[in-house]
Scaffold this motif. Structure first.
Motif, mmCIF file in Angstrom:
data_model
loop_
_atom_site.group_PDB
_atom_site.id
_atom_site.type_symbol
_atom_site.label_atom_id
_atom_site.label_comp_id
_atom_site.label_asym_id
_atom_site.label_seq_id
_atom_site.Cartn_x
_atom_site.Cartn_y
_atom_site.Cartn_z
ATOM 1 N N UNK A 15 0.827 -1.211 0.000
ATOM 2 C CA UNK A 15 0.000 0.000 0.000
ATOM 3 C C UNK A 15 0.865 1.266 0.000
ATOM 4 N N UNK A 16 2.123 1.139 -0.373
ATOM 5 C CA UNK A 16 3.070 2.265 -0.403
ATOM 6 C C UNK A 16 3.270 2.902 0.966
ATOM 7 N N UNK A 17 3.190 2.088 2.017
ATOM 8 C CA UNK A 17 3.461 2.578 3.370
ATOM 9 C C UNK A 17 4.868 2.186 3.775
ATOM 10 N N UNK A 18 5.495 3.035 4.562
ATOM 11 C CA UNK A 18 6.866 2.856 5.022
ATOM 12 C C UNK A 18 6.869 2.381 6.469
ATOM 13 N N UNK A 19 7.642 1.334 6.754
ATOM 14 C CA UNK A 19 7.764 0.835 8.121
ATOM 15 C C UNK A 19 8.800 1.658 8.882
#
Length: 157
Positions: A15-19
């Protein structure tokens, strides 16, 4: 001053999220967020360290590490009376899932890491928390829009 080469992973999910992981600054109580990663072990190269740290901190073992996208300007920190010069390299990795397993973290990581979260670029732009590297909202937005740069972008932190 002791050199401390380090590798970090810009881990982006489906989902194009960064950890990012968080830690609280003991001096002023501020919350800071940063990518998975850490120092190289003797005889280890940056890419191997990035994959090892990712396995330890997230439980993800079958990750295809992409190119180095950012390179940190050297900065200093003190731990247990020793001053270190930290030089970080940031590698891109994409994963199809957002679930992680933190049970393989080392004791000192468990003691200092207060949590983790997947962030969208707009969420990063809105937070008042300290983000590392500096300018992370812009860096992530550019990475998502333009893909990996031809040469690592120089960053602070």
């Amino acid at each position: 001053m002791v050199p401390r080469p380090s590798s970090r992973v810009v881990l982006i999910d489906h989902a194009d999220r960064l950890l990012l992981f968080s830690s609280r600054d003991q001096r002023d109580g501020t919350l800071r967020w940063y990518t998975p990663g850490g120092g190289l072990q003797p005889g280890e190269n940056h890419r191997a360290a990035a994959l090892r740290e990712l396995r330890e901190e997230t439980g993800l073992a079958e990750v295809m590490l992409g190119p180095e996208v950012w390179r940190g300007r050297p900065w200093t920190t003190e731990r247990d009376g020793v001053t270190y010069e930290v030089r970080q390299r940031y590698y891109l990795a994409r994963v199809p899932v957002s679930g992680i397993d933190t049970t393989r973290m080392e004791d000192f990581e468990r003691a200092s890491i207060t949590g983790h979260r997947w962030w969208t670029a707009p969420e990063l732009a809105e937070t008042a928390d300290l983000l590392r590297p500096a300018g992370l909202p812009h860096l992530l937005a550019a990475l998502l829009a333009d893909g990996p740069p031809h040469y690592p972008v120089l960053v602070d932190g």
